[in-house]
Design an enzyme around this catalytic site. Structure first.
Site, PDB file in Angstrom:
ATOM      1  CD  GLU A  48      -1.699  -2.396   1.597  1.00 42.52           C
ATOM      2  OE1 GLU A  48      -0.520  -2.612   1.945  1.00 42.52           O
ATOM      3  OE2 GLU A  48      -2.592  -3.276   1.619  1.00 42.52           O
ATOM      4  CG  PHE A  96     -11.004  -9.948  10.036  1.00 44.10           C
ATOM      5  CD1 PHE A  96      -9.820 -10.281  10.692  1.00 44.10           C
ATOM      6  CD2 PHE A  96     -11.017  -9.971   8.647  1.00 44.10           C
ATOM      7  CE1 PHE A  96      -8.688 -10.626   9.976  1.00 44.10           C
ATOM      8  CE2 PHE A  96      -9.889 -10.322   7.926  1.00 44.10           C
ATOM      9  CZ  PHE A  96      -8.716 -10.639   8.596  1.00 44.10           C
ATOM     10  CD  GLN A  97      -8.075  -7.502   7.148  1.00 44.94           C
ATOM     11  OE1 GLN A  97      -8.790  -7.313   6.194  1.00 44.94           O
ATOM     12  NE2 GLN A  97      -6.873  -8.048   7.048  1.00 44.94           N
ATOM     13  CE  LYS A 114     -16.826  -7.744   0.979  1.00 47.04           C
ATOM     14  NZ  LYS A 114     -16.161  -8.941   1.539  1.00 47.04           N
ATOM     15  CG  MET A 160      21.334  13.286   5.889  1.00 45.51           C
ATOM     16  SD  MET A 160      22.595  14.467   5.366  1.00 45.51           S
ATOM     17  CE  MET A 160      21.877  15.124   3.876  1.00 45.51           C
TER      18      MET A 160
HETATM   19  C1  LIG Z   1      11.220   6.165   6.480  1.00 37.39           C
HETATM   20  C2  LIG Z   1      12.396   6.907   7.013  1.00 37.39           C
HETATM   21  N1  LIG Z   1      13.121   6.367   8.032  1.00 37.39           N
HETATM   22  C3  LIG Z   1      14.198   7.029   8.508  1.00 37.39           C
HETATM   23  C4  LIG Z   1      14.567   8.247   8.005  1.00 37.39           C
HETATM   24  C5  LIG Z   1      15.761   8.999   8.576  1.00 37.39           C
HETATM   25  N2  LIG Z   1      16.795   9.199   7.543  1.00 37.39           N
HETATM   26  C6  LIG Z   1      16.964  10.337   6.860  1.00 37.39           C
HETATM   27  S1  LIG Z   1      18.162  10.276   5.709  1.00 37.39           S
HETATM   28  C7  LIG Z   1      18.544   8.688   6.149  1.00 37.39           C
HETATM   29  C8  LIG Z   1      19.641   7.950   5.444  1.00 37.39           C
HETATM   30  C9  LIG Z   1      19.266   7.564   4.064  1.00 37.39           C
HETATM   31  O1  LIG Z   1      20.192   6.609   3.592  1.00 37.39           O
HETATM   32  P1  LIG Z   1      20.232   6.204   2.068  1.00 37.39           P
HETATM   33  O2  LIG Z   1      18.868   5.944   1.558  1.00 37.39           O
HETATM   34  O3  LIG Z   1      21.214   5.142   1.868  1.00 37.39           O
HETATM   35  O4  LIG Z   1      20.699   7.567   1.364  1.00 37.39           O
HETATM   36  P2  LIG Z   1      22.074   8.383   1.556  1.00 37.39           P
HETATM   37  O5  LIG Z   1      21.873   9.359   2.676  1.00 37.39           O
HETATM   38  O6  LIG Z   1      23.162   7.408   1.858  1.00 37.39           O
HETATM   39  O7  LIG Z   1      22.234   9.087   0.259  1.00 37.39           O
HETATM   40  C10 LIG Z   1      17.717   8.235   7.187  1.00 37.39           C
HETATM   41  C11 LIG Z   1      17.800   6.919   7.830  1.00 37.39           C
HETATM   42  C12 LIG Z   1      13.753   8.783   6.982  1.00 37.39           C
HETATM   43  N3  LIG Z   1      13.986   9.974   6.453  1.00 37.39           N
HETATM   44  N4  LIG Z   1      12.699   8.085   6.487  1.00 37.39           N
END
Ligand SMILES: Cc1ncc(C[n+]2csc(CCOP(=O)(O)OP(=O)(O)O)c2C)c(N)n1
Lengths: 573, 82
Positions: A56, A118-119, A168, A473
């Protein structure tokens, strides 16, 4: 309005109404409570195409990508309970970025509502903080009217997602109401009060060092042409926000690119030097403003926003106009007196030369190289979707966006996993345009299952995975602010991304060093028989600069790696 | 904590619906408001008047009319400092 003679049930009336509203695609995932609606897609022989997804969240991001790329609302369809639960991140992402989206959720039968059947999940209350509005339909007769209303709410004023929850038994019951055969228009655009407009125009005319800050409002109101002529006629440089990329051609000499935490140094210097900051359709997000006290401290602040609650929320405006960006810009274009502003434009030219965006070029492949090559190979005209993290910021810096609705990125929510499914939606909405999805290895793995959807529909999207084997990051923050103590950021166990994609029958390329980057990307971009995955193994520990630590003023901008320890930021996250 | 909290009276005219009150409360709660008193009164078949005494950060008081009138079923909002 006229009526159709067909005898329809609630679900069929829903589908017919969606047809009238111009819906091309439904991104959906089935389940018990939505079987009648999935069935109606078959029994009505609707021209609307069902894109069955693998999750989803994927469906919601596809609908979101479709909406951002086309300007038309995206439609997703999910079942009750866990289906609706899985849709929440997608709703939140669309809500934070003002994207018109309709989520249709199936629901338990009306007699079971509130009984923990349910659900049976209270999707209305579950989603309340992350939608613009929601409707639960309790009579099949009200299906056409409610769906029309939902579309109007989603697309009027500041757009946003709307949930329509349909039990539904209502989908299955006969619908006695007629189907309107015309789509209702969004509410007319809001107009500004003339005295406010005149005062703002005077302030802009008087300014010697003005700058425009163009946000997504410019894109939503289709005001890019007006913005272009206003900026050029008045010699006013333009900064774009992350979501405003594409509101002004970033290759134009008046463009300063993005501002804020990872904005260009010259845009950030200009914010500090400007005597009049004209914000058109941006909400002064904390990633832009940093320290509110010190933001644009020499400037008269002009703020145009369609949402009155955004005025004075983050930054106090000297002149505020609550208006659609296009309406305000056309009025300002009429009354602002043009000026040459040669000294200011010269100053900007010098800043651009002094502080260009740059990256190291050595024998190790970098994310910036890949992105810059993508830009050059496409002349900045592709539709680009991103995930969230370092690659997103580098893409914002080095992929200079030239046209409206060509930059799709989760800004407000910063949702990892957004990019690739959003590219699927964008490609379906814009079949003639090249769509490139740029993801990090972390975010890509959050929704990688939608490779199946891309493969099934043979969508020619270019899926670029910038694999630094880290949650880059977060690792950067740990390095700079937490004495380089890495915790939970190493992505050990990453797959061979080519093998993974090949398992779905997808064509792949692998880049590991700079020399072959351009030629391999060229080949990948030329492949149009289906999706293509380009796995780029890039430098592991590179950091994004410029950087303004969260909550600090622009005076604290780091142009390169700091040589002394930096205190942990306390502002924002 | 209590020093910077101020009371205000909030009066809303709303289209009556199952979700209008929770939506208003969710928006108030998000900005840290406590609802001290709340009364609802039917105006006509479709409209109701909500009157609340609320306590929260004064800096948000003047923003509340804009914030709450964004809600689809809210027709009018006034805030009065107490
Ligand atoms: C769903 C979600 N979980 C956690 C984060 C926190 N977060 C922000 S940037 C990041 C790192 C992203 O890593 P990657 O996709 O490998 O990209 P990179 O920064 O290495 O380019 C995280 C964990 C987020 N933004 N979204």
């Amino acid at each position: 309005m006229s009526s159709s003679k067909e005898q329809l049930n609630g679900a069929q009336a829903l589908i017919r109404t969606l047809e009238v509203l111009g819906v091309e695609y439904i991104f959906g995932y089935s389940g018990g409570a939505v079987i009648p609606i999935f069935d109606a897609i078959v029994t009505t022989r609707t021209p609307i195409k069902l894109i069955a997804t693998r999750h989803e969240q994927g469906a919601l991001h596809m609908a979101d990508g479709y909406a951002r790329a086309t300007g038309r609302p995206g439609v997703a369809l999910v079942t009750s309970g866990p289906g609706a639960g899985n849709a929440i991140t997608g709703l939140m992402t669309a809500h934070m970025d003002s994207v018109p989206l309709i989520l249709i959720s199936g629901q338990q039968i009306t007699s079971m509502l509130g009984l923990d059947a349910f659900q049976e999940t209270d999707v209305i209350n579950l989603s309340m903080p992350v939608v613009k509005h929601s409707y639960q339909i309790l009579s099949a007769d009200s299906v056409p009217e409610t769906v029309h209303r939902a579309f109007k709410v989603a697309t009027s004023g500041r757009p946003g997602p709307v949930v329509i929850d349909i039990p539904k038994d209502i989908s299955a019951a006969p619908c006695g109401a007629s189907i309107y055969d015309t789509a209702s228009e969004p509410e007319p655009a809001q107009t500004a009060k003339p005295p406010d407009m005149a005062a703002m125009a005077r302030a802009i005319t008087k300014a010697n060092r003005p700058v425009i800050l163009a946000g997504q409002g410019v894109l939503i109101s289709s005001a890019t042409e007006l913005l272009r002529s206003f900026a050029i006629d008045n010699n006013i440089p333009v900064i774009t926000t992350l979501l405003g990329k594409g509101a002004f051609d970033e290759t134009h000499e008046l463009s300063l690119g993005m501002l804020g935490m990872h904005g260009t140094a010259y845009a950030n210097f200009v914010v500090q030097e400007t005597d009049c900051l004209i914000n058109i359709g941006s909400r002064f997000d904390d990633r832009i403003v940093g320290d509110t006290e010190k933001f644009a401290r020499q400037a008269t602040i002009c703020h145009i926003d369609i949402d009155a609650s955004e005025i004075n929320k983050m930054v106090t405006a000297d002149h505020a106009i609550v208006s659609d960006a296009k309406v305000a810009l056309s009025e300002l274009s009429r009354i602002v007196q043009p000026k040459t502003r040669t000294a200011w434009l010269n100053r900007i030219h010098r800043l651009k030369q002094q502080y260009p965006l740059r990256y190291d070029e050595n024998d190790k492949l970098t994310q910036q190289q890949v992105i810059a090559a993508l830009h050059d190979l496409t002349d900045g005209t592709a539709v680009v979707t991103t995930d969230v993290g370092q690659h997103q910021m580098w893409a914002a810096q080095f992929y200079k966006t030239r046209h409206a609705r060509n930059w799709l990125s989760s800004g407000g929510a910063g949702t990892m996993g957004f990019g690739m499914p959003a590219a699927i939606g964008a490609q379906l909405g814009r079949p003639d345009d090249m769509v490139i999805s740029i993801s990090g290895d972390g975010g890509f793995q959050m929704t990688e299952y939608e490779l199946a959807t891309a493969a099934v529909h043979k969508l020619p999207i270019k899926i670029i995975i910038l694999d630094n084997k880290y949650l880059g990051m977060v690792r950067q923050w740990q390095e700079i602010f937490y004495d380089n103590r890495e915790s939970g950021v190493a992505l050990e166990g990453n797959p061979d991304f080519c093998k993974l994609a090949e398992a779905y029958g997808i064509k792949t390329f692998h880049i590991t060093e700079p020399n072959s980057t351009e030629s391999t990307l060229k080949e990948a971009l030329a492949y149009t028989r289906g999706p293509v995955v380009v796995w780029c193994e890039v430098a592991k520990s590179d950091n994004v600069y410029p950087m303004i630590p969260a909550g600090l003023s622009y005076d604290h901008m780091l142009l390169e790696a700091p040589t002394t320890a930096i205190t942990k930021p306390t502002g924002s996250t | 904590m209590a020093e910077y909290k101020n009371k205000a009276r909030l009066v809303l005219r709303v289209r009556q619906s199952v979700t209008v009150l929770p939506r208003c409360l969710q928006n108030l709660s998000r900005r840290g408001y406590i609802v001290l008193e709340l009364s609802t009164k039917t105006v006509d078949a479709t409209t109701a008047k909500l009157t609340m005494t609320i306590e929260g950060e004064q800096r948000w008081h003047s923003a509340l009319p804009h914030l709450l009138s964004r809600l689809v079923d809210v027709e009018d909002v006034t805030v009065e400092e107490l």
